[in-house]
Design an enzyme around this catalytic site. Structure first.
Site, PDB file in Angstrom:
ATOM      1  N   LYS A   1      35.649 -14.925  31.297  1.00 53.11           N
ATOM      2  CA  LYS A   1      36.083 -15.143  29.901  1.00 53.11           C
ATOM      3  C   LYS A   1      35.741 -16.550  29.420  1.00 53.11           C
ATOM      4  O   LYS A   1      35.937 -16.880  28.253  1.00 53.11           O
ATOM      5  CB  LYS A   1      37.589 -14.901  29.778  1.00 53.11           C
ATOM      6  CG  LYS A   1      37.961 -13.419  29.946  1.00 53.11           C
ATOM      7  CD  LYS A   1      39.413 -13.215  29.621  1.00 53.11           C
ATOM      8  CE  LYS A   1      39.960 -11.930  30.197  1.00 53.11           C
ATOM      9  NZ  LYS A   1      39.516 -10.733  29.469  1.00 53.11           N
TER      10      LYS A   1
ATOM     11  N   CYS B   1      44.659  -3.219  27.447  1.00 53.94           N
ATOM     12  CA  CYS B   1      45.424  -3.423  28.689  1.00 53.94           C
ATOM     13  C   CYS B   1      46.751  -4.099  28.396  1.00 53.94           C
ATOM     14  O   CYS B   1      47.223  -4.934  29.194  1.00 53.94           O
ATOM     15  CB  CYS B   1      44.629  -4.232  29.708  1.00 53.94           C
ATOM     16  SG  CYS B   1      43.066  -3.502  30.128  1.00 53.94           S
TER      17      CYS B   1
ATOM     18  N   GLN C   1      43.410 -16.021  28.329  1.00 52.14           N
ATOM     19  CA  GLN C   1      42.896 -16.203  26.964  1.00 52.14           C
ATOM     20  C   GLN C   1      43.022 -17.649  26.495  1.00 52.14           C
ATOM     21  O   GLN C   1      42.440 -18.023  25.479  1.00 52.14           O
ATOM     22  CB  GLN C   1      43.645 -15.279  25.981  1.00 52.14           C
ATOM     23  CG  GLN C   1      43.453 -13.805  26.226  1.00 52.14           C
ATOM     24  CD  GLN C   1      42.034 -13.316  25.929  1.00 52.14           C
ATOM     25  OE1 GLN C   1      41.271 -13.946  25.204  1.00 52.14           O
ATOM     26  NE2 GLN C   1      41.676 -12.182  26.505  1.00 52.14           N
TER      27      GLN C   1
ATOM     28  N   ASP D   1      49.866 -16.926  32.631  1.00 48.27           N
ATOM     29  CA  ASP D   1      48.608 -16.192  32.490  1.00 48.27           C
ATOM     30  C   ASP D   1      47.782 -16.909  31.419  1.00 48.27           C
ATOM     31  O   ASP D   1      48.076 -16.797  30.225  1.00 48.27           O
ATOM     32  CB  ASP D   1      48.918 -14.750  32.082  1.00 48.27           C
ATOM     33  CG  ASP D   1      47.654 -13.972  31.728  1.00 48.27           C
ATOM     34  OD1 ASP D   1      46.567 -14.558  31.738  1.00 48.27           O
ATOM     35  OD2 ASP D   1      47.789 -12.760  31.417  1.00 48.27           O
TER      36      ASP D   1
ATOM     37  N   HIS E   1      49.590  -8.938  29.112  1.00 42.93           N
ATOM     38  CA  HIS E   1      48.521  -8.077  29.635  1.00 42.93           C
ATOM     39  C   HIS E   1      49.111  -7.349  30.852  1.00 42.93           C
ATOM     40  O   HIS E   1      50.003  -7.877  31.518  1.00 42.93           O
ATOM     41  CB  HIS E   1      47.363  -8.976  30.059  1.00 42.93           C
ATOM     42  CG  HIS E   1      46.124  -8.250  30.464  1.00 42.93           C
ATOM     43  ND1 HIS E   1      45.946  -7.721  31.711  1.00 42.93           N
ATOM     44  CD2 HIS E   1      44.989  -7.986  29.785  1.00 42.93           C
ATOM     45  CE1 HIS E   1      44.752  -7.158  31.787  1.00 42.93           C
ATOM     46  NE2 HIS E   1      44.149  -7.307  30.629  1.00 42.93           N
TER      47      HIS E   1
HETATM   48  C1  LIG Z   1      45.788 -12.297  28.682  1.00 46.66           C
HETATM   49  C2  LIG Z   1      45.026 -11.663  29.794  1.00 46.66           C
HETATM   50  N1  LIG Z   1      45.526 -11.679  31.027  1.00 46.66           N
HETATM   51  C3  LIG Z   1      44.887 -11.150  32.072  1.00 46.66           C
HETATM   52  C4  LIG Z   1      43.669 -10.539  31.915  1.00 46.66           C
HETATM   53  C5  LIG Z   1      43.006  -9.942  33.111  1.00 46.66           C
HETATM   54  O1  LIG Z   1      41.816 -10.610  33.396  1.00 46.66           O
HETATM   55  P1  LIG Z   1      40.793 -10.030  34.485  1.00 46.66           P
HETATM   56  O2  LIG Z   1      40.481  -8.637  34.057  1.00 46.66           O
HETATM   57  O3  LIG Z   1      39.629 -10.945  34.378  1.00 46.66           O
HETATM   58  O4  LIG Z   1      41.480 -10.093  35.793  1.00 46.66           O
HETATM   59  C6  LIG Z   1      43.095 -10.478  30.642  1.00 46.66           C
HETATM   60  C7  LIG Z   1      41.814  -9.785  30.436  1.00 46.66           C
HETATM   61  O5  LIG Z   1      41.572  -9.189  29.424  1.00 46.66           O
HETATM   62  C8  LIG Z   1      43.795 -11.061  29.555  1.00 46.66           C
HETATM   63  O6  LIG Z   1      43.287 -11.037  28.323  1.00 46.66           O
END
Ligand SMILES: Cc1ncc(COP(=O)(O)O)c(C=O)c1O
Length: 401
Positions: free
Chosen positions: A220, A357, A197, A194, A117
């Site tokens: 999430k 993203c 998910q 990270d 991401h």
């Molecule tokens: C794998 C992953 N990392 C990071 C994020 C970023 O999360 P946030 O927008 O809640 O900061 C997301 C959000 O879609 C994601 O799916």
């Protein structure tokens, strides 16, 4: 199988949108009433600041805020002082990168991947530009996965940071993160995971993983927006410079110097996200009351059922048929996903169209954008069927052109 009917009764959004087919949990989950209620309780009955007030209401708010930290620590099998509340995964990952900007130097290497991401790769891209540390990408295998072998091929004595996703938000693949952490540690590198998910879908034990840093977002995993978590090993957090300065993070302030509190407070400058943290604590309790075994079995069954039907429709390409989580990424051949999405929207089927993203993996797939459907505890087979009917309608509609 989960009793979806009973679960849905606990999500007020279905009272207001009885026809809703919500397949966008990958972007943000729905919120159960218990979470809404604790947030409401805080604002209705307390509503005051934490850590500062010398009166009962503030003590009570502080107790609830810190109890949420205890809940998160238990959820991850971490220590209380290793849990930093942030605005979300993005803020957590930026916090680590900003702090490591003071530690990394030219010649160091940062390993990341095209599966990331943007919030997992861009902070390190910036650090790389500012410090001269080299950004190195793990080559993905033919399915688009990160393998241990590929990771080993880029790991060197210069590797100082490894920043990887636990579960890809586009492909739904689970990274072999434990093996990667063990290998990275042999070179003295820190690993930043990270888990945005991963957290909604699987038990995460940071102690067993031996992860150095791990981030996820409240929204999430059935919690409020605007709250997230950074887990960090205590000795690493306490070595890191804060990246924001202000109230509540400071120990002693002199005219020309100041000292910081220990973690987690040195990273929580200013009034924290009190209601968000309290809501997140309740969301975790809700998820724990269902249990990851049942969540996984339910999502897996729905995923398999839908995937088989989807693959049988001519004119559809599925990009991640071997995904282990409830993420299906696909396209209607020769149709831009945003055009296809209009058909889903008309049928009240909520899914996501775009690059999610994660432009690097979208480019790796040689696509401009994709459609993504994600399943969770409040989805049932009727949702899957309505989704499949909408896919067929989109194919029929666009074939006419
Ligand atoms: C794998 C992953 N990392 C990071 C994020 C970023 O999360 P946030 O927008 O809640 O900061 C997301 C959000 O879609 C994601 O799916």
């Amino acid at each position: 199988m989960l009793d979806v009917k009973k679960i849905r009764q606990q999500f007020p959004i279905y009272d207001f949108n009885p026809d809703l087919v919500y397949l966008d949990t990958g972007a943000s989950s729905l919120k159960p009433k218990v979470v809404i209620d604790v947030v409401d309780h805080y604002y209705s009955k307390l509503g005051v600041n934490v850590h500062r007030g010398v009166y009962g209401l503030s003590y009570e708010a502080t107790d609830l805020y810190e109890a949420a930290r205890t809940t998160v620590a238990r959820f991850l099998n971490a220590k209380f002082e290793e849990i930093v509340f942030t605005r979300g995964t993005t803020a957590s990952l930026n916090l680590v990168a900003s702090s490591y900007q003071n530690i990394l130097q030219a010649g160091d290497e940062i390993i990341t991947s095209e599966l990331e991401h943007h919030s997992s790769v861009l902070p390190w891209l910036q650090v790389s530009k500012k410090t001269g540390a080299k950004l190195v990408y793990v080559p993905l295998n033919e399915e688009g996965r990160i393998t241990v072998e590929a990771f080993q091929s880029v790991l060197t004595d210069q590797t100082k940071v490894v920043a990887l996703t636990y579960v890809s938000n586009v492909m739904g693949y689970i990274t072999p993160i434990k093996e990667i952490i063990d290998l990275a540690h042999q070179k003295g590198a820190v690993v930043v995971v990270d888990a945005a998910q991963a957290a909604p879908h699987m038990k995460i034990d940071v102690t067993a993983l031996n992860a150095d840093f791990l981030a996820f977002s409240g929204h999430k995993i059935l919690g409020p927006t605007g709250i997230g978590v950074l887990y960090g090993k205590k000795h690493l957090l306490n070595k890191m410079e804060p990246v924001e300065f202000g109230g509540d993070m400071v120990d002693q302030v002199e005219l020309y110097d100041a000292t910081w509190k220990d973690a987690p407070y040195r990273f929580e400058a200013g009034t924290p996200i009190i209601s968000g943290a309290i809501g997140l604590g309740k969301a975790i309790e809700f998820i724990e009351s269902i249990g990851f075994d049942d969540i996984h079995a339910h999502v897996h069954a729905l995923h398999q059922y839908t995937l088989e039907k989807l693959k049988a429709i001519p004119g559809i390409t599925v990009f991640n048929p071997t995904s282990e989580t409830g993420i299906i990424t696909f396209n209607v051949d020769f149709v831009h996903p945003h055009d296809a999405a209009s058909i889903f929207d008309q049928n009240k089927v909520c899914l996501r169209a775009g690059h999610h993203c994660a432009q690097l993996i979208t480019k790796w797939l040689k696509q401009l954008a994709t459609l993504r459907a994600t399943f969770y505890i409040y989805n049932d087979y009727a949702d899957a069927d309505r989704f499949i009917e909408s896919v067929k309608e989109a194919v029929r509609f666009f074939q006419a052109f």
